[in-house]
Design a protein around this motif. Structure first.
Motif, short mmCIF file in Angstrom:
data_model
loop_
_atom_site.label_atom_id
_atom_site.label_comp_id
_atom_site.label_asym_id
_atom_site.label_seq_id
_atom_site.Cartn_x
_atom_site.Cartn_y
_atom_site.Cartn_z
N ILE A 192 0.88 -1.17 0.00
CA ILE A 192 0.00 0.00 0.00
C ILE A 192 0.92 1.22 0.00
O ILE A 192 1.63 1.48 0.98
N HIS A 193 0.92 1.97 -1.07
CA HIS A 193 1.77 3.14 -1.14
C HIS A 193 1.31 4.20 -0.13
O HIS A 193 0.11 4.30 0.15
N PRO A 194 2.23 4.96 0.44
CA PRO A 194 1.85 5.93 1.46
C PRO A 194 1.00 7.06 0.90
O PRO A 194 1.02 7.33 -0.31
N PRO A 195 0.24 7.73 1.78
CA PRO A 195 -0.64 8.80 1.32
C PRO A 195 0.13 10.09 1.03
O PRO A 195 1.06 10.45 1.75
N VAL A 196 -0.28 10.78 -0.01
CA VAL A 196 0.29 12.07 -0.38
C VAL A 196 -0.85 13.07 -0.50
O VAL A 196 -1.91 12.74 -1.06
N ASP A 197 -0.66 14.26 0.00
CA ASP A 197 -1.71 15.29 -0.05
C ASP A 197 -1.77 15.90 -1.44
O ASP A 197 -1.46 17.08 -1.64
N GLN A 362 -4.58 10.56 -0.37
CA GLN A 362 -4.89 10.15 1.00
C GLN A 362 -6.12 9.25 1.04
O GLN A 362 -6.15 8.25 1.77
N ASP A 363 -7.12 9.57 0.25
CA ASP A 363 -8.34 8.75 0.23
C ASP A 363 -8.04 7.34 -0.29
O ASP A 363 -8.60 6.35 0.22
N ALA A 364 -7.18 7.24 -1.30
CA ALA A 364 -6.83 5.92 -1.83
C ALA A 364 -6.13 5.09 -0.76
O ALA A 364 -6.40 3.89 -0.62
N PHE A 365 -5.24 5.70 0.01
CA PHE A 365 -4.55 4.99 1.08
C PHE A 365 -5.55 4.50 2.13
O PHE A 365 -5.52 3.34 2.55
N LYS A 366 -6.42 5.39 2.59
CA LYS A 366 -7.36 5.03 3.66
C LYS A 366 -8.26 3.88 3.23
O LYS A 366 -8.50 2.94 4.01
N GLU A 367 -8.76 3.93 2.01
CA GLU A 367 -9.65 2.87 1.53
C GLU A 367 -8.92 1.54 1.45
O GLU A 367 -9.42 0.50 1.90
#
Length: 387
Positions: A192-197, A362-367
């Motif tokens: 899972i790649h880290p979230p980026v703003d 960020q949304d892709a990471f959270k999901e």
């Protein structure tokens, strides 16, 4: 964010050290958005008051290292004690233990009726394949002090491998780190790649004729190689934004076409990202958030083609390229990649760059993270109920 079964669980989130709001802390912020009920544990917590927003007002449970002499400024010197420190957290009252680990956090002790999911930024870098580089950069390649550090790293390496056995699900922040996990721990992991703003960044309205890099100025970032590359490109301009122990040395060797303004606030960094002709990135990174931020601003990336950048940048062989790769961390290879970029520049559009960056939102990471934990908990619960 979580509901149903996951929302009813008692959750602990274990971190390494909390020092400032940087890449690892952004992952923690996203994990807390998925599991707002989580209690946060960290080996030490020295995040200044103005940067604590990512914790959402939560208190942080710290280890005994927090209270040791000189810990505020030199807590990394206590690295040999950190495995012991993380094992002292009492996590017995939690159903689910999450860890965000680039050092020791994944070594938190859990029982057979607890699920442990660890997001691994990297196995302990300086204890594994980067040991020789770390010792060389620290001036510890030889001598009695170097021998002592090698012995300590040997002990840490053994502990690091053994502690991986206590994790139920390993999550890697890139395919590059998944390969390192398999090599070090002989375990498979989920990527899972880290979230980026990326939502907070937008393409600019004009491009200017300068190249840009933004980085902490430390040896492994290889900023000196980029600076030397632009010595070979005297008619191109390079701006290097960032601070660190290498700043004065880099200023001393920089040619006239390279400027190093030092640390700059986020507004200035964003403005430069939106105006730069391309972003240059020479580090071998686990993932590397800066190239994604550049692409979110519609800016092409000229990057070393190994590590995380090979996953976040689309090279010229892609039908929608977002950058150019070079295959060696040398000034000659970087200069050659700049020239290649200029020949192929019209193929790389701001929209291609922006669309590619959205994969790391960020949304892709959270999901994705919520889905992985839910699947792990469902399987864990089913196994526990049948045993």
């Amino acid at each position: 964010m979580t509901g149903g079964r996951l929302g009813q669980l008692k959750v602990a989130l274990v971190c390494d050290w909390l020092e400032s709001y940087a890449g690892a802390e952004r992952v923690i912020e996203a994990m807390l958005a998925v599991f707002p009920q989580a209690d946060v544990h960290a080996v030490v917590d020295f995040v200044p008051p103005g940067e604590r927003g990512f914790l959402g007002g939560r208190p942080v449970i710290t280890s005994f290292i927090q209270r040791l002499p000189g810990a505020r400024r030199h807590f990394r010197h206590y690295l040999p004690l950190m495995p012991l420190a993380v094992e002292q957290f009492d996590l017995s009252g939690y159903d689910l233990v999450l860890s965000s680990s680039h050092a020791v956090a994944k070594g938190a002790l859990v029982g057979p009726d607890q699920l442990h999911v660890s997001y691994v930024h990297s196995p302990l870098r300086y204890a594994w394949d980067m040991q020789a580089e770390y010792l060389r950069d620290a001036g510890l390649a030889h001598g009695p002090k170097g021998a002592l550090v090698r012995w300590l790293l040997h002990r840490l390496r053994n502990w690091d491998a053994r502690s991986a056995n206590g994790v139920d699900v390993l999550v890697a922040n890139s395919r590059f780190i998944a390969r390192r996990i398999e090599k070090c721990y002989r375990r498979e992991s989920v990527v899972i790649h880290p979230p980026v703003d990326v939502a907070g960044l937008q393409p600019g309205t004009r491009r200017e004729d300068f190249y840009l890099t933004v980085s902490r100025l430390v040896p492994y970032k290889r900023i000196d190689r980029i600076v030397e590359a632009f010595r070979q490109l005297p008619d191109r301009k390079l701006v290097v934004i960032g601070n660190g122990p290498e700043l004065e040395r880099l200023r001393a060797i920089a040619p006239a076409n390279v400027s190093l303004p030092g640390f700059q606030p986020d507004t200035v960094v964003r403005d430069h990202l939106q105006r730069a002709r391309a972003f240059v990135f020479a580090a071998l990174e686990d993932f590397g958030i800066a190239p994604v931020e550049a692409q979110a601003c519609g800016t092409p990336v000229i990057a070393y083609g190994r590590g995380g950048a090979s996953e976040s940048v689309c090279g010229l062989d892609n039908p929608a390229p977002t950058g150019v790769f070079f295959d060696a961390q040398t000034p000659e290879a970087i200069a050659g990649a700049v020239r290649l970029f200029e020949m192929q520049e019209t193929r790389i559009t701001p929209q291609h760059c922006r669309d590619n960056a959205l994969r790391f939102s960020q949304d892709a990471f959270k999901e994705r993270f919520a889905d992985v934990v839910l699947a792990a908990w469902t399987a864990f619960e089913a196994q526990r109920n049948t045993s």
